[in-house]
Design an enzyme around this catalytic site. Sequence first.
Site, PDB file in Angstrom:
ATOM      1  N   LYS A  94     -12.399  31.539 -41.916  1.00 42.66           N
ATOM      2  CA  LYS A  94     -12.753  31.964 -43.274  1.00 42.66           C
ATOM      3  C   LYS A  94     -13.117  30.746 -44.143  1.00 42.66           C
ATOM      4  CE  LYS A  94     -10.341  34.769 -46.749  1.00 42.66           C
ATOM      5  NZ  LYS A  94     -11.407  35.715 -47.054  1.00 42.66           N
ATOM      6  N   GLY A  96     -13.144  27.878 -46.749  1.00 46.65           N
ATOM      7  CA  GLY A  96     -12.158  27.113 -47.505  1.00 46.65           C
ATOM      8  C   GLY A  96     -10.801  26.909 -46.849  1.00 46.65           C
ATOM      9  N   SER A 101     -11.945  19.789 -42.480  1.00 50.17           N
ATOM     10  CA  SER A 101     -10.876  18.784 -42.362  1.00 50.17           C
ATOM     11  C   SER A 101     -10.341  18.764 -40.935  1.00 50.17           C
ATOM     12  CB  SER A 101      -9.730  19.090 -43.337  1.00 50.17           C
ATOM     13  OG  SER A 101     -10.233  19.256 -44.642  1.00 50.17           O
ATOM     14  N   ASP A 123     -22.801  24.431 -40.937  1.00 53.86           N
ATOM     15  CA  ASP A 123     -22.577  25.176 -42.171  1.00 53.86           C
ATOM     16  C   ASP A 123     -23.641  24.752 -43.188  1.00 53.86           C
ATOM     17  OD1 ASP A 123     -21.702  26.280 -44.523  1.00 53.86           O
ATOM     18  OD2 ASP A 123     -19.644  25.547 -44.366  1.00 53.86           O
TER      19      ASP A 123
HETATM   20  N1  ATP Z   1      -3.663  20.574 -44.840  1.00 59.72           N
HETATM   21  C1  ATP Z   1      -4.240  20.390 -46.007  1.00 59.72           C
HETATM   22  N2  ATP Z   1      -3.543  19.938 -47.061  1.00 59.72           N
HETATM   23  C2  ATP Z   1      -4.127  19.747 -48.246  1.00 59.72           C
HETATM   24  N3  ATP Z   1      -5.429  19.982 -48.509  1.00 59.72           N
HETATM   25  C3  ATP Z   1      -6.177  20.438 -47.506  1.00 59.72           C
HETATM   26  C4  ATP Z   1      -5.652  20.665 -46.206  1.00 59.72           C
HETATM   27  N4  ATP Z   1      -6.654  21.114 -45.424  1.00 59.72           N
HETATM   28  C5  ATP Z   1      -7.747  21.172 -46.183  1.00 59.72           C
HETATM   29  N5  ATP Z   1      -7.485  20.769 -47.429  1.00 59.72           N
HETATM   30  C6  ATP Z   1      -8.391  20.702 -48.577  1.00 59.72           C
HETATM   31  O1  ATP Z   1      -8.929  22.000 -48.813  1.00 59.72           O
HETATM   32  C7  ATP Z   1     -10.289  21.903 -49.223  1.00 59.72           C
HETATM   33  C8  ATP Z   1     -11.164  22.714 -48.284  1.00 59.72           C
HETATM   34  O2  ATP Z   1     -11.090  22.106 -47.007  1.00 59.72           O
HETATM   35  P1  ATP Z   1     -12.312  22.093 -46.006  1.00 59.72           P
HETATM   36  O3  ATP Z   1     -13.560  21.660 -46.686  1.00 59.72           O
HETATM   37  O4  ATP Z   1     -11.866  21.354 -44.800  1.00 59.72           O
HETATM   38  O5  ATP Z   1     -12.391  23.654 -45.727  1.00 59.72           O
HETATM   39  P2  ATP Z   1     -13.570  24.495 -45.049  1.00 59.72           P
HETATM   40  O6  ATP Z   1     -12.912  25.646 -44.402  1.00 59.72           O
HETATM   41  O7  ATP Z   1     -14.401  23.614 -44.202  1.00 59.72           O
HETATM   42  O8  ATP Z   1     -14.375  24.943 -46.321  1.00 59.72           O
HETATM   43  P3  ATP Z   1     -15.845  25.659 -46.366  1.00 59.72           P
HETATM   44  O9  ATP Z   1     -15.661  27.032 -45.822  1.00 59.72           O
HETATM   45  O10 ATP Z   1     -16.160  25.642 -47.819  1.00 59.72           O
HETATM   46  O11 ATP Z   1     -16.740  24.804 -45.531  1.00 59.72           O
HETATM   47  C9  ATP Z   1     -10.629  20.424 -49.211  1.00 59.72           C
HETATM   48  O12 ATP Z   1     -10.494  19.935 -50.523  1.00 59.72           O
HETATM   49  C10 ATP Z   1      -9.590  19.794 -48.295  1.00 59.72           C
HETATM   50  O13 ATP Z   1      -9.293  18.454 -48.629  1.00 59.72           O
END
Ligand code: ATP
Length: 410
Positions: A94, A96, A101, A123
Amino acid sequence: MAITPYHATTFKLSCSPNRLTSIARTGFVSYPTLFNPYKLDAIFSSSLISLSSQRKQSRKLFNVISAVAPAETTAEFDEMVSGTQRKYYMLGGKGGVGKTSCAASLAVKFANNGHPTLVVSTDPAHSLSDSFAQDLTGGTLVPVEGPLSPLFALEINPEKAREEFRDVSKKNGGTGVKDFMDGMGLGMLADQLGELKLGELLDTPPPGLDEAIAISKVIQFLELQEYNMFTRIVFDTAPTGHTLRLLSLPDFLDASIGKILKLRQKISSATSAIKNVFGQEETRQDASDKLEKLRERMIKVRELFRDTNSTEFVIVTIPTVMAINESSRLRASLTKENVPVKRLIVNQILPPSASDCKFCAMKRKDQTRAIDMIRNYPELSSLLLVQAPLVDVEIRGVPALQFLGDIIWK
Ligand SMILES: Nc1ncnc2c1ncn2[C@@H]1O[C@H](COP(=O)(O)OP(=O)(O)OP(=O)(O)O)[C@@H](O)[C@H]1O
């Protein structure tokens, strides 16, 4: 006191004894102290700790984290890292939840374990550059500074590619389209679509075109020399819906091409009047051969996605009912597509604490309830459940990703 290269090296490996005490007491993993050079400056200005004692402390930190974290399975990273034959890891889930990360931290971990690694974002809303805190844009291989073995990133920009595509088709009346599509590994399709007004088509692109462009890059991985060096390829995929379209597209294209080929065969046995429409015999044969080659490529891609020896789709989620429901649906769809799934990362779990505030206590209950649901979902309960803690600042840059990677991928 200025930050010296010594500090730059040590802050990747060490943590302050103060933080260790604080982590042991609260259970929170605070990484600003680990990665904020100004705080480190203060820590190290009082006493410069030797590299080996920093390593020991770093190890202690992870022991403390394991001691306070809830019972969990490990990601069995040994299995992921073993062997030099190329392996593909696709991280999806999903929006965010932390796909980027987790994907970036896995790529750093592979590179630090000796694998020349490529991390690819499919993406359209890329965040690899943000995650690595380096400019990785441009749609080509870009080296990532920091890890021990080569790590390259590739942000495929389907939006930009589609725009370029539209421009060449407008400017050159279609003649540039073939060159462009060749560049994207889709040259054969251009032959077939040559008679169509592609510019108009792209003004209202059909669903799945972005994924087709991303897929054509995957096909290139299999064929181009410059990608041969990579033994690990990590995909940071688009949120769930896009991913499922991406996975089903090779089948769709394979079926469509199959139909076109059949049609061509029928036509080739027809009268000479029809020959005039499709050109001379050799041209027709040539086009058929090309189409057949494209079909073979699509079959390769489909096999790649389904090959348990070389590919794994890792589902990333967070401990909320909505995210876990969606993960369960994603797993079901992947199973239907025969895509191998073994690991489920539950990210952003509140670390244990001896003294929760009211808000944290509520949140923790909520998260525990959501995690418990996993056991009741047949689609998810058989997966390796990897729990990743919520850290208290954004994870950005290679040292931070290394830190996160050492928690998740072990
Ligand atoms: N374990 C964690 N602890 C704290 N912050 C986190 C953690 N994992 C991810 N984040 C934070 O949450 C936010 C979203 O993370 P990320 O971009 O990796 O998600 P995503 O699933 O790839 O998002 P999108 O769907 O928008 O591409 C970022 O600001 C990231 O630093």
